[in-house]
Structure formats: C-alpha cells, structure tokens
Write a protein that holds these residues in place. Structure first.
Motif, PDB file in Angstrom:
ATOM      1  N   UNK A 153      31.148  42.419  36.631  1.00  0.00           N
ATOM      2  CA  UNK A 153      32.714  42.232  36.177  1.00  0.00           C
ATOM      3  C   UNK A 153      33.008  41.196  37.256  1.00  0.00           C
ATOM      4  N   UNK A 154      33.884  40.170  36.996  1.00  0.00           N
ATOM      5  CA  UNK A 154      34.214  39.320  37.700  1.00  0.00           C
ATOM      6  C   UNK A 154      35.543  38.815  37.046  1.00  0.00           C
ATOM      7  N   UNK A 155      36.748  38.675  38.229  1.00  0.00           N
ATOM      8  CA  UNK A 155      37.934  38.551  37.842  1.00  0.00           C
ATOM      9  C   UNK A 155      38.287  37.542  38.540  1.00  0.00           C
ATOM     10  N   UNK A 177      45.119  30.335  34.646  1.00  0.00           N
ATOM     11  CA  UNK A 177      44.637  31.206  33.526  1.00  0.00           C
ATOM     12  C   UNK A 177      43.746  32.465  34.190  1.00  0.00           C
ATOM     13  N   UNK A 178      43.897  33.550  34.255  1.00  0.00           N
ATOM     14  CA  UNK A 178      43.168  34.596  34.799  1.00  0.00           C
ATOM     15  C   UNK A 178      42.205  35.179  33.677  1.00  0.00           C
ATOM     16  N   UNK A 179      40.915  35.384  34.296  1.00  0.00           N
ATOM     17  CA  UNK A 179      39.816  35.506  33.581  1.00  0.00           C
ATOM     18  C   UNK A 179      39.298  36.946  34.157  1.00  0.00           C
ATOM     19  N   UNK A 180      38.896  37.695  33.151  1.00  0.00           N
ATOM     20  CA  UNK A 180      38.190  39.006  33.324  1.00  0.00           C
ATOM     21  C   UNK A 180      36.801  38.676  32.441  1.00  0.00           C
ATOM     22  N   UNK A 194      28.378  38.664  26.849  1.00  0.00           N
ATOM     23  CA  UNK A 194      29.445  38.343  27.769  1.00  0.00           C
ATOM     24  C   UNK A 194      30.784  38.382  27.040  1.00  0.00           C
ATOM     25  N   UNK A 195      31.669  39.594  27.772  1.00  0.00           N
ATOM     26  CA  UNK A 195      33.029  39.832  27.105  1.00  0.00           C
ATOM     27  C   UNK A 195      33.861  38.788  28.059  1.00  0.00           C
ATOM     28  N   UNK A 196      34.976  38.036  27.588  1.00  0.00           N
ATOM     29  CA  UNK A 196      35.671  37.212  28.263  1.00  0.00           C
ATOM     30  C   UNK A 196      37.249  37.128  27.826  1.00  0.00           C
ATOM     31  N   UNK A 197      38.026  37.823  28.632  1.00  0.00           N
ATOM     32  CA  UNK A 197      39.187  37.875  28.375  1.00  0.00           C
ATOM     33  C   UNK A 197      39.944  36.894  29.180  1.00  0.00           C
ATOM     34  N   UNK A 198      41.161  36.260  28.723  1.00  0.00           N
ATOM     35  CA  UNK A 198      41.839  35.100  29.297  1.00  0.00           C
ATOM     36  C   UNK A 198      43.433  35.353  28.941  1.00  0.00           C
ATOM     37  N   UNK A 199      44.209  35.205  30.232  1.00  0.00           N
ATOM     38  CA  UNK A 199      45.523  35.316  29.906  1.00  0.00           C
ATOM     39  C   UNK A 199      46.365  34.451  30.869  1.00  0.00           C
TER      40      UNK A 199
END
Length: 246
Positions: A153-155, A177-180, A194-199
């Motif tokens: 996990x990387x944030x 942009x914050x990535x998880x 690779x699951x990548x969420x951005x907001x």
C-alpha cells in the motif's frame, strides 16, 4: 457505461480479452461508482456519462459539479487507458458533512508472458513496498494483509496541472491529487493487480479510506453470488458482471 447499479461486481484478467470466462480477480464497487466502457468512442462515452451522471445525481449535485465529474472523469480515463488500465470507474459521493466529493478508481493488471507460473506473493508484495519507499520518500508505504492475500500500500500526494481547456480556461489549473495504490500479487499465476484511487478531496480522506478498505476486502478469485460476495459482505442489489482484459 458498463453499469450504474448502486453496488455491483467487476472483474480483471491478465490472461484474456474483456469477454474472458476466467477472470483473475473479482471485486465489488459500492453505491456511487459508475464504470466506464473502455472500448467506447470517447465522444459517445462523454454523452453517455453525462446522461448517467444526470440520472444518478439529479437534485444531488449542481450542473457545474456534474459537468466537472464528466470532464475530469474523461481526462482521468484517457490517462488510465494510456497506462494500460483494464477498469476505470468514477464516483460522486455525499459525505457525512453534506459535501459532494468525487474520485476515480482504475485497475491495471500485469502478467508476464514468460517465467515461472507460480510466485512468492509475500516476497512480491514486499519488493513492491521497498520500491515505493525509494520512489516516493514522502509517501506512506506499508505491507497489509487482505482476505485475498498480501498487498503493498502506498498513499501519496502529487502536484499536477490540469489542462485548462477542459474547463474552458486558457491557463492550466494547479491541483493536488491524493493517490492510494494497492499492489496485489495474483494467486492465479505470476503478475499483480494495481488498484489506484485518486481524488482532489483530501478533506474527506478518512471516509475514502473506509470506502477503499471495503473494495479491497472484496477482492477475490470467487464470483459473488446473489446471497453475497465471496467475502460474505452484502451488497445493495444483486451484482452484475463486467469483464475487462489486460
């Protein structure tokens, strides 16, 4: 649009086309997520997205918010497609404080064509975490254990400039942009997802972490059923199935 149901399942595969009968992973998306059809003509997709967003969030979002979701969603989608994504979905959620918030989830699958057909999943996740620590020294990096297995996990935060033309402006728009990102070694063979969420909404990051935790806990090699997903977590409606390919 692949689905606008308030809770549904999606698949990713490292081995076949979007119609593959043997997906590598199943995962569930909560209410508020809308999946993109990656093969659709962009102009048609934007129109469909606008219709879907207007239907889903009628009365819950302003025209500007809905326009922003469509335009920024298409920009994020094009970026994800260029990177090889198999799944891309956007969300527009009402937070507990009443504010509307949006984000984008994409999934990429890497499966090597040659090499051993089995892998040390714990070792693979650990190597990815070490690489991320070196690549992003200011990020939060950890090894976590999901019901599916080990994951890195990387944030992190990333400073970007969005093309102003997307919003009818001449100058680019600076944003953070914050990535998880979760790297999940496959149990079906070599490779990883690779699951990548951005907001842009860092104010509600705690709520997003809870939401992402539910998505990642749902990752499974088993197809959800009408009685519930493989990890025994109920959904709003019976799941629908979408296949996507590497």
């Amino acid at each position: 649009m692949a689905s606008t149901d308030p809770g549904y399942a999606a698949t990713v595969s490292a081995a076949g086309p979007a119609t593959t009968d043997v997906p590598d992973l199943w995962f569930e998306l909560p209410p508020g997520f809308t999946q993109f059809d990656l093969l659709e003509v962009p102009e048609e997709r934007v129109l469909r997205m606008a219709e879907a967003v207007d239907s889903l969030f009628a009365g819950a979002a302003t025209p500007l918010q809905k326009f922003s979701l469509v335009i920024s969603g298409e920009y994020a989608l094009q970026t994800a497609i260029a990177a090889g994504a198999e799944h891309v979905s956007a969300c527009l959620l009402r937070m507990p404080d009443g504010e509307l918030s949006q984000g984008t989830l994409s999934v990429l699958v890497e499966g090597p064509d040659v090499g051993p057909q089995e892998q040390d999943r714990q070792g693979s996740a650990r190597r990815t975490a070490l690489q991320w620590r070196e690549q992003y020294p200011d990020a939060e990096v950890a090894l976590i254990m999901l019901p599916y297995g080990p994951s890195a996990l990387c944030i992190r935060d990333q400073e970007l400039e969005l093309p102003g033309v997307l919003f009818g402006l001449d100058d680019p728009i600076p944003t953070t942009i914050r990535h998880a990102q979760f790297c999940v070694p496959l149990s079906t063979g070599p490779g990883s997802a690779l699951f990548l969420f951005m907001t842009e909404d860092r104010e509600h990051w705690t709520e997003y972490l809870d939401l992402l935790g539910g998505i990642m806990k749902s990752v499974s090699t088993q197809e959800p059923t009408d009685d519930g997903p493989a990890e025994k977590r109920p959904t709003g409606k019976g799941p629908t199935k979408e296949g996507v390919a590497a």
